[in-house]
Design a protein around this motif. Structure first.
Motif, PDB file in Angstrom:
ATOM      1  N   ALA A   1      10.496   6.974  27.909  1.00  0.00           N
ATOM      2  CA  ALA A   1       9.855   6.163  28.943  1.00  0.00           C
ATOM      3  C   ALA A   1      10.866   5.349  29.737  1.00  0.00           C
ATOM      4  O   ALA A   1      10.574   4.878  30.833  1.00  0.00           O
ATOM      5  N   GLY A   2      12.064   5.135  29.155  1.00  0.00           N
ATOM      6  CA  GLY A   2      13.073   4.354  29.827  1.00  0.00           C
ATOM      7  C   GLY A   2      12.728   2.886  29.910  1.00  0.00           C
ATOM      8  O   GLY A   2      12.977   2.227  30.921  1.00  0.00           O
ATOM      9  N   GLU A   3      12.162   2.333  28.808  1.00  0.00           N
ATOM     10  CA  GLU A   3      11.780   0.931  28.846  1.00  0.00           C
ATOM     11  C   GLU A   3      11.856   0.331  27.457  1.00  0.00           C
ATOM     12  O   GLU A   3      11.772   1.025  26.436  1.00  0.00           O
ATOM     13  N   GLU A   4      12.014  -0.981  27.452  1.00  0.00           N
ATOM     14  CA  GLU A   4      12.057  -1.735  26.203  1.00  0.00           C
ATOM     15  C   GLU A   4      10.641  -1.845  25.652  1.00  0.00           C
ATOM     16  O   GLU A   4       9.697  -2.152  26.371  1.00  0.00           O
ATOM     17  N   SER A   5      10.505  -1.597  24.365  1.00  0.00           N
ATOM     18  CA  SER A   5       9.179  -1.668  23.749  1.00  0.00           C
ATOM     19  C   SER A   5       9.027  -2.858  22.809  1.00  0.00           C
ATOM     20  O   SER A   5       7.912  -3.229  22.458  1.00  0.00           O
ATOM     21  N   TYR A   6      10.150  -3.452  22.414  1.00  0.00           N
ATOM     22  CA  TYR A   6      10.066  -4.563  21.465  1.00  0.00           C
ATOM     23  C   TYR A   6      11.421  -5.257  21.445  1.00  0.00           C
ATOM     24  O   TYR A   6      12.463  -4.624  21.680  1.00  0.00           O
ATOM     25  N   ALA A   7      11.427  -6.577  21.135  1.00  0.00           N
ATOM     26  CA  ALA A   7      12.683  -7.307  21.038  1.00  0.00           C
ATOM     27  C   ALA A   7      12.521  -8.542  20.172  1.00  0.00           C
ATOM     28  O   ALA A   7      11.468  -9.178  20.164  1.00  0.00           O
ATOM     29  N   ASP A   8      13.549  -8.844  19.401  1.00  0.00           N
ATOM     30  CA  ASP A   8      13.659 -10.085  18.639  1.00  0.00           C
ATOM     31  C   ASP A   8      14.944 -10.789  19.057  1.00  0.00           C
ATOM     32  O   ASP A   8      15.999 -10.146  19.201  1.00  0.00           O
ATOM     33  N   VAL A   9      14.884 -12.084  19.255  1.00  0.00           N
ATOM     34  CA  VAL A   9      16.074 -12.884  19.549  1.00  0.00           C
ATOM     35  C   VAL A   9      16.680 -13.356  18.231  1.00  0.00           C
ATOM     36  O   VAL A   9      15.981 -13.946  17.404  1.00  0.00           O
ATOM     37  N   LEU A  10      17.960 -13.060  18.024  1.00  0.00           N
ATOM     38  CA  LEU A  10      18.631 -13.370  16.761  1.00  0.00           C
ATOM     39  C   LEU A  10      19.538 -14.591  16.939  1.00  0.00           C
ATOM     40  O   LEU A  10      20.530 -14.532  17.672  1.00  0.00           O
ATOM     41  N   SER A  11      19.186 -15.658  16.252  1.00  0.00           N
ATOM     42  CA  SER A  11      20.024 -16.863  16.311  1.00  0.00           C
ATOM     43  C   SER A  11      21.076 -16.786  15.217  1.00  0.00           C
ATOM     44  O   SER A  11      21.002 -17.467  14.196  1.00  0.00           O
ATOM     45  N   LEU A  12      22.075 -15.928  15.437  1.00  0.00           N
ATOM     46  CA  LEU A  12      23.159 -15.780  14.473  1.00  0.00           C
ATOM     47  C   LEU A  12      24.115 -16.970  14.583  1.00  0.00           C
ATOM     48  O   LEU A  12      24.234 -17.618  15.639  1.00  0.00           O
ATOM     49  N   VAL A  13      24.818 -17.212  13.504  1.00  0.00           N
ATOM     50  CA  VAL A  13      25.749 -18.338  13.465  1.00  0.00           C
ATOM     51  C   VAL A  13      26.825 -18.162  14.526  1.00  0.00           C
ATOM     52  O   VAL A  13      27.473 -17.115  14.615  1.00  0.00           O
ATOM     53  N   GLY A  14      27.025 -19.196  15.355  1.00  0.00           N
ATOM     54  CA  GLY A  14      28.102 -19.210  16.329  1.00  0.00           C
ATOM     55  C   GLY A  14      27.925 -18.290  17.504  1.00  0.00           C
ATOM     56  O   GLY A  14      28.911 -17.978  18.199  1.00  0.00           O
ATOM     57  N   TYR A  15      26.690 -17.845  17.767  1.00  0.00           N
ATOM     58  CA  TYR A  15      26.499 -16.880  18.854  1.00  0.00           C
ATOM     59  C   TYR A  15      26.877 -17.443  20.217  1.00  0.00           C
ATOM     60  O   TYR A  15      27.184 -16.710  21.139  1.00  0.00           O
ATOM     61  N   GLU A  16      26.898 -18.789  20.328  1.00  0.00           N
ATOM     62  CA  GLU A  16      27.149 -19.401  21.633  1.00  0.00           C
ATOM     63  C   GLU A  16      28.534 -19.055  22.191  1.00  0.00           C
ATOM     64  O   GLU A  16      28.730 -19.038  23.405  1.00  0.00           O
ATOM     65  N   ARG A  17      29.514 -18.782  21.275  1.00  0.00           N
ATOM     66  CA  ARG A  17      30.883 -18.542  21.713  1.00  0.00           C
ATOM     67  C   ARG A  17      31.344 -17.117  21.459  1.00  0.00           C
ATOM     68  O   ARG A  17      32.546 -16.841  21.475  1.00  0.00           O
TER      69      ARG A  17
END
Length: 920
Positions: A359-375
């Motif tokens: 289909a060429g589209e996103e069907s699901y997503a989770d945002v992962l707050s991993l340690v230190g992702y900001e940098r």
């Protein structure tokens, strides 16, 4: 490279793609299990129920497809003193490499096999054939070592940073690999026959080689020019895929490769995904093969074609297969541009996405707050997939420079817990059938019912409750039913409760529950009261109390037919059908007939016989409706009383009916049916039947008086005279011998000459015939009918002689011709019969005479033993016997008569008779 921070930061929440905080099932904890596996049973907490608005919001939350757990079993040095640079997930072991040049090798359960410092700088690439591990480093070396033998290690120094290495899938035997890096060369390395390494340049350019891969007989490498597909078997380039225009430098982003199927390769690089389809073409055999040709030169040649390409709106930090035509991607968005307000912007948290390639589209997503992702940048993230041999589904490992998480598809238990946490009890109960034992499943069901009740959805709660109690024993059922029944009753939801209450006396539920429902309906909905009295066994409730309640209400509302019917049902259910009869008669319900018959109630209802017989008649029908209509409508009740003639004798029935003249028609119908079934019992009602036939069914009166004799003739004559029933009166007068009067009635009132003739014939009285002729002499029609019909009893000549002169008789000539014709025919027939008889007599006489004079030819030579001195007799069997033998005289057998002379006729007759007896 961003240095890793400590790992003592508090666990953070994984969010859905909608951005809503999911604080129920998607927390990554420091343990290996997720919070949703430790959900406490609701009801153990004293928290208030959420409002409807909060429930609606929860219903809108998308159910997660994955569950997460933080990896805590990795070597302690990773994420603390050293940062992860890359990793390799294989079937049997995992490899974790760091920026310090250290390799940590674990089994597939994360048990450490060994750790070693393989390089002096960051390790950028890993590869394995299942037995050996190859690592490429910024220090310019490629180190290849055996997993099983720590001493089996080979080092290759290329003197320039090596970005990637790929071992031959058969490296254990070939010792071949390819590598690439900052030199811009793709180097094919193998051992020569002297044991030294021999390098072959497969590609040489100015751009660094970002990544190399070896898949079966296909080699892949990527640089700023794009993707090159190379055939190892033919040593030729199969395809080149240029890097999309307007994309950043290739060396800024690591390509990610996944081979979920043997004939497909997925390549993700920056924000683009390519799907390559591989087919193997067998070489065509030449008719002439030189002896110098090798088998290897005839190996199957792979064919690669670009099947599809997709561009996404994020940078791809890793890919892995996730079902048919679906890829799992680790999505990354770079931090925003620095500004005065935000001189050091932070990168957003990465997202684990499911992408439908078709289909060429996103069907699901989770945002992962991993340690230190900001940098962290996109190259600091890695995604690997491992499917345990023992089952349990694939495990997805998401690693960054500072953190590691494992994701798995949520199973049925996970989904159940998620549904419970979000108070979606109906779905939880439905799916838990094969997951929980009956008691546990019942608890979920009760919460479902509670949630419906809390929202005032009593009807839905009522429908759900019986389903929840499936597979429970009687004790548990009784407890739950009684508890919840009183909840419904106290909430005044008896109507909903009634629909689900079990009609099972064996449960022994509190009778007051059913009493409450019945009393409620007796006041609110008597139609439903009747339904439940019909449906519920009487053992469920206090029938005596309900009777009193209904009787009291009926006393106040005697016209309420529904209440009366309910009381009837209750009487019948409690084996008191007699009490129900009065109410059924009041309702004019024909079912009373069957009730009386079934329970043999007729003897106790003698005084109510008129009401029983008229139960199907409408108002005034008894006195105004035609007899046929009354007969049809009263047939069932008449049949009932007739069939009960031995329980209530006919005398009693007639006595009850004769008390009211309006009941005469019922007496008539009763005796009519009784006479058909058992005429003997009607013998004493002849006079009454004559009267009733005369009144209600005159056509059957004549037949009755002709067939029966159990009535008073004088009374019958009086009735016929009173009603002017001439035909019947004629018959009766004939019965009493008043033939002349009867004949006069026929002639004068009936004016029926045929009937008069028939009457005269029946009486066989010559004087009556004379009277009939006298009566007829002035009636031409009678004279004519006498000549046509009566000449068999009187002489036509006598009638003709007495006809007055000049009287005109219709068709007289025709009648005379007919008479003479009949006379002539009669004489002719008589003469013919006489002639036939005379002819037959003559014929038979001659035949008899001939037989008497005819002899039988005998050959005595065949019977020489016979004595021919006396007559010979031929028996019926054509045997010859001497007369003496047949007429032997002795004391016992003597045919002679001593009183007659031997020559007399009598002796001859005796002689012949004796012979005949012997012959017989």
């Amino acid at each position: 490279m961003v240095e890793p921070e400590g790992t003592d930061k508090e666990d953070e929440v994984i969010e859905t793609s909608a951005g809503k905080e999911n604080d129920v099932s998607d927390k990554i904890t420091g343990d290996t299990e997720t919070e949703d596996n430790r959900v406490e049973e609701e009801g153990e907490e004293d928290e208030d129920e959420s409002s409807d608005e909060e429930s609606d919001e929860e219903d809108e939350i998308e159910e997660p497809k994955l569950k997460y757990s933080r990896l805590t079993d990795l070597p302690q040095a990773i994420f603390t003193s050293d940062a992860l640079s890359t990793c390799l997930i294989t079937e049997n072991f995992f490899v974790f490499a760091t920026h310090a040049g250290v390799l940590h090798i674990t089994d597939n359960k994360l048990n450490l096999i060994r750790s070693l410092r393989a390089h002096n700088a960051s390790i950028l690439g890993l590869s394995s054939d299942g037995h050996y591990i190859g690592s490429a480093s910024m220090d310019g070396t490629v180190v290849i070592g055996s997993v099983a033998d720590p001493k089996d290690v080979t080092v290759a120094n290329f003197h320039r940073p090596v970005q990637s290495v790929a071992l031959d899938p058969n490296y254990k035997s070939t010792k071949a690999f390819i590598s690439g890096g900052m030199s811009g060369q793709v180097v094919y390395s193998e051992k020569s026959w002297l044991g030294r390494r021999t390098d072959t340049i497969l590609d040489d350019g100015d751009d660094p080689i970002i990544s190399v891969h070896w898949i079966e007989s296909i080699l892949l490498w990527m640089n700023d020019s794009g993707i090159t597909v190379y055939s190892r078997s033919s040593m030729s380039i199969l395809m080149t895929i240029p890097k999309p225009k307007n994309t950043p430098r290739a060396d800024l982003y690591k390509p990610r490769v996944s081979v979920p199927e043997s004939n497909r390769i997925y390549i993700a690089w920056a924000d683009t995904i390519w799907t390559l389809k591989i087919t193997i073409e067998k070489p065509k055999m030449s008719s002439f093969i030189p002896s110098s040709a090798s088998v290897k030169s005839l190996a199957a040649e792979p064919k690669v074609e670009l099947e599809a390409s997709r561009t996404v709106e994020w940078l791809i930090g890793g890919i892995a297969p996730f079902g048919h035509d679906t890829l799992m991607m680790l999505g990354y968005l770079p931090p925003p541009q620095a500004s005065e307000d935000n001189p050091r912007p932070q990168a957003p948290a990465p997202e684990l996405k499911l992408y439908d390639m078709e289909a060429g589209e996103e069907s699901y997503a989770d945002v992962l707050s991993l340690v230190g992702y900001e940098r962290l940048g996109v190259n600091d993230y890695h995604l690997g997939c491992h499917t345990p041999i023992g089952g349990g589904g694939p495990k997805y490992y998401i690693l960054s420079a500072r953190d590691a998480v494992m994701a798995q598809k949520r199973d049925m238990n996970d989904r159940l817990q998620w549904l419970l946490q979000h108070k979606l009890y109906e779905q939880a109960w439905s799916m838990s059938e094969n997951l929980l034992n009956p008691a546990e499943r019942k608890n979920i069901g009760i919460k479902w019912v509670e949630s419906l009740v809390s929202k005032d959805k009593w009807s839905e709660a009522a429908m759900a409750f019986p389903m929840v109690l499936k597979n429970l024993d009687n004790q548990q059922l009784r407890e739950e039913w009684e508890t919840w029944s009183w909840i419904f009753i106290r909430a005044n939801q008896l109507s909903c409760l009634a629909e689900i209450l079990p009609a099972l006396p064996e449960l022994e539920l509190d009778k007051s529950i059913y009493d409450s429902v019945l009393i409620y309906f007796s006041e609110q909905n008597r139609e439903r009261l009747l339904d439940y009295l019909n449906k519920w066994p009487v053992a469920l409730y206090d029938s005596a109390m309900i009777k009193r309640q209904l009787e009291d209400e009926l006393y106040e509302e005697p016209q309420d037919t529904k209440l009366r019917r309910a009381l009837v049902t209750l009487y019948i259910s409690t084996d008191d059908p007699g009490a129900a009869v009065t109410h059924l008669l009041y309702l004019q319900d024909v079912s009373v007939i069957d009730l009386i018959s079934k329970y043999h109630l007729l003897p106790s209802l003698v005084d109510q016989l008129p009401e029983i017989l008229t139960v199907m008649l409408g108002q005034n029908e008894l006195t105004s409706a035609p007899v046929e209509i009354i007969r049809t409508k009263t047939e069932p009740s008449i049949k009932l009383v007739v069939e009960g003639r031995h329980e209530v004798v006919p005398d009693t029935v007639i006595d009850q009916l004769q008390k009211d003249n309006s009941m005469d028609v019922l007496s008539f119908l009763y005796l009519e049916r009784l006479n058909e079934v058992d005429s003997f019992l009607c013998q004493g009602f002849g006079d009454l039947q004559v009267k009733l036939y005369a009144e209600f069914d005159r056509p059957k009166l004549l037949k009755f008086i002709q067939k029966n004799s159990n009535y008073n003739l004088e009374m019958a004559v009086n009735i016929c005279e009173k009603n002017d029933y001439t035909t019947e009166l004629v018959y009766l007068l004939g019965m009493v011998g008043q033939n002349k009067r009867a004949l006069k009635l026929i002639i004068e009132k009936l004016q029926d000459p045929v009937e008069a003739i028939n009457f005269a014939k029946a009486q066989k009285d010559k004087e009556l015939w004379a009277d009939l002729i006298n009566y007829s002499m002035d009636k031409p029609i009678f004279i004519r009918m006498l000549l046509e019909k009566g000449t068999s009893s009187v002489d036509a000549v006598d009638i003709i002689k007495r006809i007055p002169e000049a009287m005109e008789i219709p068709e007289f000539k025709k009648v005379l011709i007919e008479i003479f014709s009949q006379k002539e025919s009669s004489l002719s027939i008589s003469q013919g019969v006489f002639d036939i008889i005379q002819t037959e007599a003559r014929t038979y006489s001659e035949e008899l005479r001939g037989k008497r004079h005819r002899g039988t030819l005998l050959n005595l030579n065949d019977h020489k033993h016979l004595d021919t001195s006396s007559p010979i007799v031929v028996t019926p069997d054509n045997e010859l016997k001497n007369e003496k033998d047949l007429t032997h005289v002795d004391d016992k057998h003597n045919w002679r008569s001593r009183d007659a002379p031997a020559w007399s006729i009598m002796q001859k007759i005796n002689h012949l008779a004796y012979i005949l007896r012997n012959l017989a």
